[in-house]
Design a protein around this motif. Structure first.
Motif, mmCIF file in Angstrom:
data_model
loop_
_atom_site.group_PDB
_atom_site.id
_atom_site.type_symbol
_atom_site.label_atom_id
_atom_site.label_comp_id
_atom_site.label_asym_id
_atom_site.label_seq_id
_atom_site.Cartn_x
_atom_site.Cartn_y
_atom_site.Cartn_z
ATOM 1 N N ARG A 234 0.826 -1.215 0.000
ATOM 2 C CA ARG A 234 0.000 0.000 0.000
ATOM 3 C C ARG A 234 0.858 1.263 0.000
ATOM 4 N NH1 ARG A 234 -4.494 -2.178 4.442
ATOM 5 N NH2 ARG A 234 -5.576 -3.581 2.982
ATOM 6 N N ILE A 235 1.949 1.234 0.734
ATOM 7 C CA ILE A 235 2.844 2.399 0.758
ATOM 8 C C ILE A 235 3.445 2.637 -0.626
ATOM 9 C CG2 ILE A 235 5.044 3.265 1.650
ATOM 10 C CD1 ILE A 235 4.350 1.896 4.304
ATOM 11 N N TYR A 236 3.913 1.564 -1.254
ATOM 12 C CA TYR A 236 4.518 1.700 -2.587
ATOM 13 C C TYR A 236 3.485 2.135 -3.620
ATOM 14 C CZ TYR A 236 8.807 -0.501 -0.868
ATOM 15 O OH TYR A 236 9.971 -0.779 -0.193
ATOM 16 N N MET A 237 2.218 1.706 -3.440
ATOM 17 C CA MET A 237 1.167 2.159 -4.347
ATOM 18 C C MET A 237 1.024 3.673 -4.270
ATOM 19 S SD MET A 237 -0.662 0.233 -6.403
ATOM 20 C CE MET A 237 -2.245 1.067 -6.403
ATOM 21 N N LYS A 238 1.047 4.208 -3.056
ATOM 22 C CA LYS A 238 0.943 5.655 -2.884
ATOM 23 C C LYS A 238 2.152 6.361 -3.493
ATOM 24 C CE LYS A 238 -1.827 5.386 1.353
ATOM 25 N NZ LYS A 238 -1.875 5.692 2.812
ATOM 26 N N LEU A 239 3.343 5.767 -3.313
ATOM 27 C CA LEU A 239 4.550 6.373 -3.879
ATOM 28 C C LEU A 239 4.499 6.393 -5.407
ATOM 29 C CD1 LEU A 239 7.337 4.842 -1.591
ATOM 30 C CD2 LEU A 239 6.498 7.189 -1.599
ATOM 31 N N VAL A 240 4.016 5.287 -5.998
ATOM 32 C CA VAL A 240 3.929 5.228 -7.457
ATOM 33 C C VAL A 240 2.908 6.238 -7.974
ATOM 34 C CG1 VAL A 240 3.228 3.780 -9.392
ATOM 35 C CG2 VAL A 240 4.712 2.846 -7.642
ATOM 36 N N ASN A 241 1.779 6.367 -7.279
ATOM 37 C CA ASN A 241 0.784 7.358 -7.687
ATOM 38 C C ASN A 241 1.354 8.770 -7.615
ATOM 39 O OD1 ASN A 241 -1.170 5.389 -8.116
ATOM 40 N ND2 ASN A 241 -1.980 5.535 -6.048
ATOM 41 N N GLN A 242 2.125 9.020 -6.549
ATOM 42 C CA GLN A 242 2.757 10.329 -6.417
ATOM 43 C C GLN A 242 3.802 10.542 -7.512
ATOM 44 O OE1 GLN A 242 4.648 10.946 -2.634
ATOM 45 N NE2 GLN A 242 5.039 13.105 -2.988
ATOM 46 N N MET A 243 4.543 9.471 -7.839
ATOM 47 C CA MET A 243 5.543 9.572 -8.896
ATOM 48 C C MET A 243 4.888 9.840 -10.244
ATOM 49 S SD MET A 243 8.534 6.835 -9.874
ATOM 50 C CE MET A 243 9.300 7.010 -8.271
ATOM 51 N N THR A 244 3.725 9.218 -10.473
ATOM 52 C CA THR A 244 2.999 9.457 -11.721
ATOM 53 C C THR A 244 2.554 10.910 -11.818
ATOM 54 O OG1 THR A 244 2.191 7.172 -11.687
ATOM 55 C CG2 THR A 244 1.035 8.712 -13.115
ATOM 56 N N ASP A 245 2.060 11.453 -10.700
ATOM 57 C CA ASP A 245 1.662 12.866 -10.685
ATOM 58 C C ASP A 245 2.863 13.777 -10.922
ATOM 59 O OD1 ASP A 245 -0.895 12.049 -10.146
ATOM 60 O OD2 ASP A 245 -0.737 12.358 -7.976
ATOM 61 N N THR A 246 3.992 13.404 -10.309
ATOM 62 C CA THR A 246 5.208 14.205 -10.501
ATOM 63 C C THR A 246 5.669 14.154 -11.950
ATOM 64 O OG1 THR A 246 5.892 13.731 -8.217
ATOM 65 C CG2 THR A 246 7.590 14.521 -9.731
ATOM 66 N N PHE A 247 5.616 12.969 -12.530
ATOM 67 C CA PHE A 247 6.008 12.818 -13.927
ATOM 68 C C PHE A 247 5.125 13.694 -14.831
ATOM 69 C CE2 PHE A 247 5.980 10.831 -18.077
ATOM 70 C CZ PHE A 247 7.303 10.473 -18.279
ATOM 71 N N SER A 248 3.827 13.673 -14.590
ATOM 72 C CA SER A 248 2.908 14.485 -15.383
ATOM 73 C C SER A 248 3.194 15.968 -15.204
ATOM 74 C CB SER A 248 1.461 14.182 -14.985
ATOM 75 O OG SER A 248 1.153 12.826 -15.201
ATOM 76 N N ALA A 249 3.503 16.358 -13.956
ATOM 77 C CA ALA A 249 3.815 17.771 -13.690
ATOM 78 C C ALA A 249 5.093 18.201 -14.404
ATOM 79 C CB ALA A 249 3.944 17.993 -12.181
ATOM 80 N N ILE A 250 6.094 17.306 -14.427
ATOM 81 C CA ILE A 250 7.354 17.631 -15.099
ATOM 82 C C ILE A 250 7.138 17.783 -16.598
ATOM 83 C CG2 ILE A 250 9.635 16.727 -15.705
ATOM 84 C CD1 ILE A 250 9.745 15.447 -12.941
ATOM 85 N N VAL A 251 6.366 16.845 -17.186
ATOM 86 C CA VAL A 251 6.078 16.921 -18.622
ATOM 87 C C VAL A 251 5.326 18.213 -18.945
ATOM 88 C CG1 VAL A 251 4.772 15.868 -20.494
ATOM 89 C CG2 VAL A 251 6.103 14.431 -18.942
ATOM 90 N N SER A 252 4.339 18.552 -18.108
ATOM 91 C CA SER A 252 3.577 19.785 -18.334
ATOM 92 C C SER A 252 4.468 21.011 -18.193
ATOM 93 C CB SER A 252 2.420 19.871 -17.338
ATOM 94 O OG SER A 252 1.525 18.805 -17.518
ATOM 95 N N ASN A 253 5.364 20.980 -17.202
ATOM 96 C CA ASN A 253 6.263 22.114 -17.004
ATOM 97 C C ASN A 253 7.228 22.267 -18.179
ATOM 98 O OD1 ASN A 253 7.435 24.212 -15.164
ATOM 99 N ND2 ASN A 253 9.235 22.895 -15.342
ATOM 100 N N ASN A 254 7.741 21.135 -18.683
ATOM 101 C CA ASN A 254 8.626 21.192 -19.854
ATOM 102 C C ASN A 254 7.891 21.751 -21.074
ATOM 103 O OD1 ASN A 254 10.696 20.122 -18.347
ATOM 104 N ND2 ASN A 254 10.467 18.048 -19.120
ATOM 105 N N LEU A 255 6.641 21.321 -21.243
ATOM 106 C CA LEU A 255 5.848 21.826 -22.360
ATOM 107 C C LEU A 255 5.602 23.323 -22.215
ATOM 108 C CD1 LEU A 255 4.215 21.250 -24.918
ATOM 109 C CD2 LEU A 255 2.258 20.697 -23.446
ATOM 110 N N ASN A 256 5.322 23.769 -20.999
ATOM 111 C CA ASN A 256 5.120 25.199 -20.756
ATOM 112 C C ASN A 256 6.372 25.999 -21.070
ATOM 113 O OD1 ASN A 256 2.488 24.785 -19.932
ATOM 114 N ND2 ASN A 256 3.015 24.651 -17.762
ATOM 115 N N ASN A 257 7.541 25.442 -20.701
ATOM 116 C CA ASN A 257 8.800 26.138 -20.990
ATOM 117 C C ASN A 257 9.030 26.259 -22.493
ATOM 118 O OD1 ASN A 257 9.469 26.510 -18.300
ATOM 119 N ND2 ASN A 257 10.600 24.586 -18.149
#
Length: 318
Positions: A234-257
């Motif tokens: 369960r802990i790793y599931m939360k970490l992976v979900n957070q990592m997925t959100d972070t990945f999406s945020a990074i991609v969006s930030n790169n696109l914005n740049n």
């Protein structure tokens, strides 16, 4: 295929079918004929043997309400199995394993896929205690099954740490595929370990195990490790979900740049376009009669472009 094992000199050894000291029978992907023979020989319900032929069978128990095991008892557990995902990355599945305790002190295990931890069970010595051979082997199987979950969870943790370092320097699609495969593995693990824990708790509450101190202590250790697997999944599931959100945020930030840079460059390139458009009109314009009009206009245009670039950089827009 059915394999017969006995306990000799504190070790599990393979023996012939008609050996008198057989304690454990393992049926791997059994045929209809083998299922029929086992049901006839040990008076087993057919679903005890056919349940694991379905890869999505959940962990469950049957017959544990008995004071003493006078009729066959079924314990279906789920174990981890390493596979390769369609995207080509490491992935973990879970498959069922039936463990049947017969009244005549035989242990029967049935699996469609060979559990990887069986090699560890076969190579481990039998502990010196007052437990029967079948119960020693049963608890060893349960212990190695639970440990295999924890070991694979450690491997997933290493993969997550590696992915975290890679995401900082790369946001390629293959990273997202790896995260998706890990997420899928953890979904299987969380569901399997939770179901295993509930099945083991029912085994823990049986009179047979409560009456025997050694059974009780060994099963307690197995329950602790299983609970750890549930919590870790369960802990790793939360970490992976957070990592997925972070990945999406990074991609969006790169696109914005990228869009910011392209917009700023478009603004700079608009300056010579406007000036060229103005001086292309058939009207009286400044410097139109000068011999160096072209050079003056070009110099002014370049100067304005340089000023615009510096201004945009100062505002962190380029």
């Amino acid at each position: 295929m059915i394999t017969h094992y006995a306990v000799a000199d504190n070790a599990i050894t393979k023996v012939q079918q008609n050996a008198a000291d057989v304690s454990w029978l393992h049926a791997e992907n059994p045929t209809k004929e083998e299922i029929t023979e086992l049901c006839r020989q040990f008076q087993l319900p057919s679903d005890y043997l056919t349940a694991v032929l379905d890869d999505v069978e959940n962990a469950r128990t049957e017959g544990l309400e008995q004071e003493t095991f006078k009729r066959p008892v079924l314990l279906v557990m789920e174990f981890p199995f390493v596979t390769t995902s369609p995207s080509g990355y490491l992935q973990y599945q879970t498959y069922p394993l039936s463990l049947i305790i017969t009244p005549d002190k035989h242990l029967i295990s049935v699996a469609k896929h060979r559990p990887p931890f069986f090699d560890q069970v076969l190579n481990s010595p039998i502990l010196q205690n007052d437990m029967s051979p079948r119960m020693n082997i049963l608890l060893m199987i349960l212990w190695e099954l639970v440990l295999s979950f924890n070991q694979h969870l450690e491997e997933i943790d290493h993969q997550l740490n590696h992915l975290e370092s890679q995401i900082q320097i790369s946001t390629e699609n293959k990273r997202l595929y790896q995260i998706m495969d890990i997420q899928k593995s953890l979904v299987f693990f969380e569901s399997a370990t939770s179901a295993n824990y509930e099945a083991l708790k029912k085994l823990w509450c049986t009179p047979e195990f409560n009456a025997h101190h050694a059974y009780h202590n060994h099963l307690h250790d197995i329950l602790v490790e299983t609970k750890q697997s549930v919590t870790t999944s369960r802990i790793y599931m939360k970490l992976v979900n957070q990592m997925t959100d972070t990945f999406s945020a990074i991609v969006s930030n790169n696109l914005n740049n990228i869009m910011k840079i392209l917009t700023s460059l478009t603004l700079v390139l608009t300056i010579p376009t406007i000036i060229g458009g103005i001086y292309g009109m058939n009207v009286k314009l400044p410097f139109a009669d000068s011999d160096g009009a072209f050079l003056l206009i070009m110099a002014g245009t370049v100067a304005l472009c340089i000023w615009a670039v510096r201004f945009l950089r100062k505002k962190n827009l380029l």
